[in-house]
Scaffold this active site. Structure first.
Site, short mmCIF file in Angstrom:
data_model
loop_
_atom_site.label_atom_id
_atom_site.label_comp_id
_atom_site.label_asym_id
_atom_site.label_seq_id
_atom_site.Cartn_x
_atom_site.Cartn_y
_atom_site.Cartn_z
N ASP A 8 14.40 32.48 2.47
CA ASP A 8 13.19 33.28 2.66
C ASP A 8 12.51 33.13 4.04
O ASP A 8 11.88 32.10 4.31
CB ASP A 8 12.16 32.96 1.58
CG ASP A 8 12.70 33.19 0.17
OD1 ASP A 8 13.87 32.83 -0.08
OD2 ASP A 8 11.96 33.71 -0.69
N GLU A 39 12.16 38.79 2.02
CA GLU A 39 11.05 39.30 1.19
C GLU A 39 9.67 38.89 1.71
O GLU A 39 8.68 39.50 1.34
CB GLU A 39 11.21 38.87 -0.26
CG GLU A 39 10.98 37.38 -0.47
CD GLU A 39 10.34 37.03 -1.80
OE1 GLU A 39 10.12 37.92 -2.62
OE2 GLU A 39 10.04 35.84 -1.98
N ASN A 40 9.61 37.83 2.55
CA ASN A 40 8.31 37.35 3.04
C ASN A 40 8.16 37.55 4.55
O ASN A 40 7.28 36.95 5.17
CB ASN A 40 8.13 35.85 2.75
CG ASN A 40 8.34 35.50 1.30
OD1 ASN A 40 9.31 34.84 0.95
ND2 ASN A 40 7.45 35.96 0.44
N ASN A 67 10.61 39.26 -5.41
CA ASN A 67 9.40 39.77 -6.07
C ASN A 67 8.39 40.37 -5.08
O ASN A 67 7.53 41.14 -5.47
CB ASN A 67 8.74 38.67 -6.91
CG ASN A 67 8.43 37.43 -6.11
OD1 ASN A 67 9.28 36.93 -5.35
ND2 ASN A 67 7.24 36.91 -6.25
N HIS A 68 8.50 39.99 -3.78
CA HIS A 68 7.58 40.57 -2.79
C HIS A 68 8.19 41.73 -2.01
O HIS A 68 7.61 42.21 -1.05
CB HIS A 68 7.13 39.49 -1.80
CG HIS A 68 6.30 38.42 -2.42
ND1 HIS A 68 5.15 38.70 -3.12
CD2 HIS A 68 6.45 37.07 -2.47
CE1 HIS A 68 4.63 37.57 -3.57
NE2 HIS A 68 5.40 36.57 -3.20
N HIS A 148 16.94 35.30 -7.31
CA HIS A 148 15.57 35.07 -6.86
C HIS A 148 14.73 34.70 -8.09
O HIS A 148 14.36 35.56 -8.87
CB HIS A 148 15.05 36.35 -6.20
CG HIS A 148 13.85 36.13 -5.36
ND1 HIS A 148 13.92 35.61 -4.08
CD2 HIS A 148 12.54 36.30 -5.61
CE1 HIS A 148 12.71 35.51 -3.58
NE2 HIS A 148 11.85 35.91 -4.49
N HIS A 173 13.46 31.94 -3.50
CA HIS A 173 12.11 32.12 -4.05
C HIS A 173 11.23 30.86 -4.06
O HIS A 173 10.04 30.97 -3.81
CB HIS A 173 12.12 32.71 -5.47
CG HIS A 173 10.74 32.86 -6.07
ND1 HIS A 173 9.82 33.77 -5.59
CD2 HIS A 173 10.12 32.20 -7.08
CE1 HIS A 173 8.70 33.68 -6.31
NE2 HIS A 173 8.86 32.73 -7.20
N HIS A 175 11.34 28.34 -2.00
CA HIS A 175 11.05 27.97 -0.61
C HIS A 175 11.29 26.50 -0.27
O HIS A 175 10.91 26.04 0.80
CB HIS A 175 9.61 28.37 -0.21
CG HIS A 175 9.40 29.84 -0.10
ND1 HIS A 175 8.41 30.41 0.69
CD2 HIS A 175 10.05 30.88 -0.66
CE1 HIS A 175 8.46 31.73 0.58
NE2 HIS A 175 9.44 32.03 -0.25
FE LIG Z 1 9.94 34.02 -1.00
FE LIG Z 2 9.83 35.34 -4.10
#
Ligand SMILES: [Fe+2]
Ligand SMILES: [Fe+2]
Length: 252
Positions: A8, A39-40, A67-68, A148, A173, A175
């Protein structure tokens, strides 16, 4: 063929860490393909065209989400790009794709993203069934699945469920890189979480003062990316030929 999978990427510090560390990793490992969880990458929440292009320019062959993934509306301008992979177990009419096939020389790499449901709040389909459905029709030399998810048990269960059917299952996810990179009994390469890429002295990429404030007051707090000077990059190097998965951690 060696594949570098980077965990991520969080905010501009994440892109900076890619720029800072990828050249030396390329020199040291000679990886051929680069897959990044993005995603981040846009301020910690989602991805915009700018971050997407920046990662492509750094040589990414595919960007996975989570999810983001849909946190920035700008993604709908480029969600249909063939290098973008969102979790496959979203409902049928969700924009984007959960499987992309990438080519390198004469080999094909299938990149699949799937999201867990334990401790996650998204209304997703069963990840095991979604994977069964997609794998029934996938033809590729190498199949890589980004799981994830929050719960380590769910990630391990998915990995063992896919053991022998895919080349590698890598978790994202949480991290924080886990210390369990291994080959499963039927040959699939696995790690529970690859870890994150961005500020070193933040909390999972976010500004540590704001995160502590959130815990201390119990009040809703809008987080922002850490501007810590120091950077980290966490990744795994997957080599399907030698059946190895090795963790890579870079700090400065
Ligand atoms: Fe993430
Ligand atoms: Fe995530």
């Amino acid at each position: 063929m060696k594949i570098l999978f980077v965990g991520d990427v969080y905010g501009t510090k994440g892109i900076e860490a890619l720029e800072r560390f990828l050249p030396e990793i390329k020199r040291d490992t000679g990886y051929h393909m680069l897959i990044i969880n993005g995603e981040n990458s846009a301020d910690g929440l989602g991805i915009r065209e700018a971050e997407y292009k920046a990662m492509m320019q750094l040589g990414a062959h595919a960007i996975t989400l989570g999810n983001h993934g849909f946190s920035k509306r700008e993604i709908f301008n480029f969600i249909d790009d063939s290098r973008l992979v969102r979790p496959i177990n979203y409902p049928q009419n969700t924009p984007g794709k959960g499987l992309q096939i990438v080519r390198f020389n004469n080999e094909t790499l299938a990149v699949i993203s799937v999201m867990g449901r334990v401790f996650m709040h998204d209304p997703l389909n069963n990840p095991f069934e979604a994977l069964d459905n997609v794998l029934a029709n996938v033809k590729a030399d190498i199949i890589l699945v980004d799981v994830h998810a929050e719960a380590t048990s769910e990630k391990l269960a998915i990995a063992h469920y896919l053991d022998g059917r895919v080349t590698a299952v890598v978790g994202t996810h949480t991290h924080v890189q886990t210390n369990d990179a291994m080959q499963l009994p039927k040959g699939t390469l696995y790690i529970t979480d690859v870890g994150m890429t961005g500020a070193l002295f933040g909390i999972l990429g976010a500004d540590k003062e704001l995160v502590m404030q959130k815990f201390l007051t119990g009040m809703p707090t809008r987080l922002k990316p850490s501007d810590s000077f120091n950077l980290q990059l966490n990744a795994v190097l997957i080599d399907p030929d030698s059946k190895t998965i090795k963790t890579i951690q870079k700090f400065n």
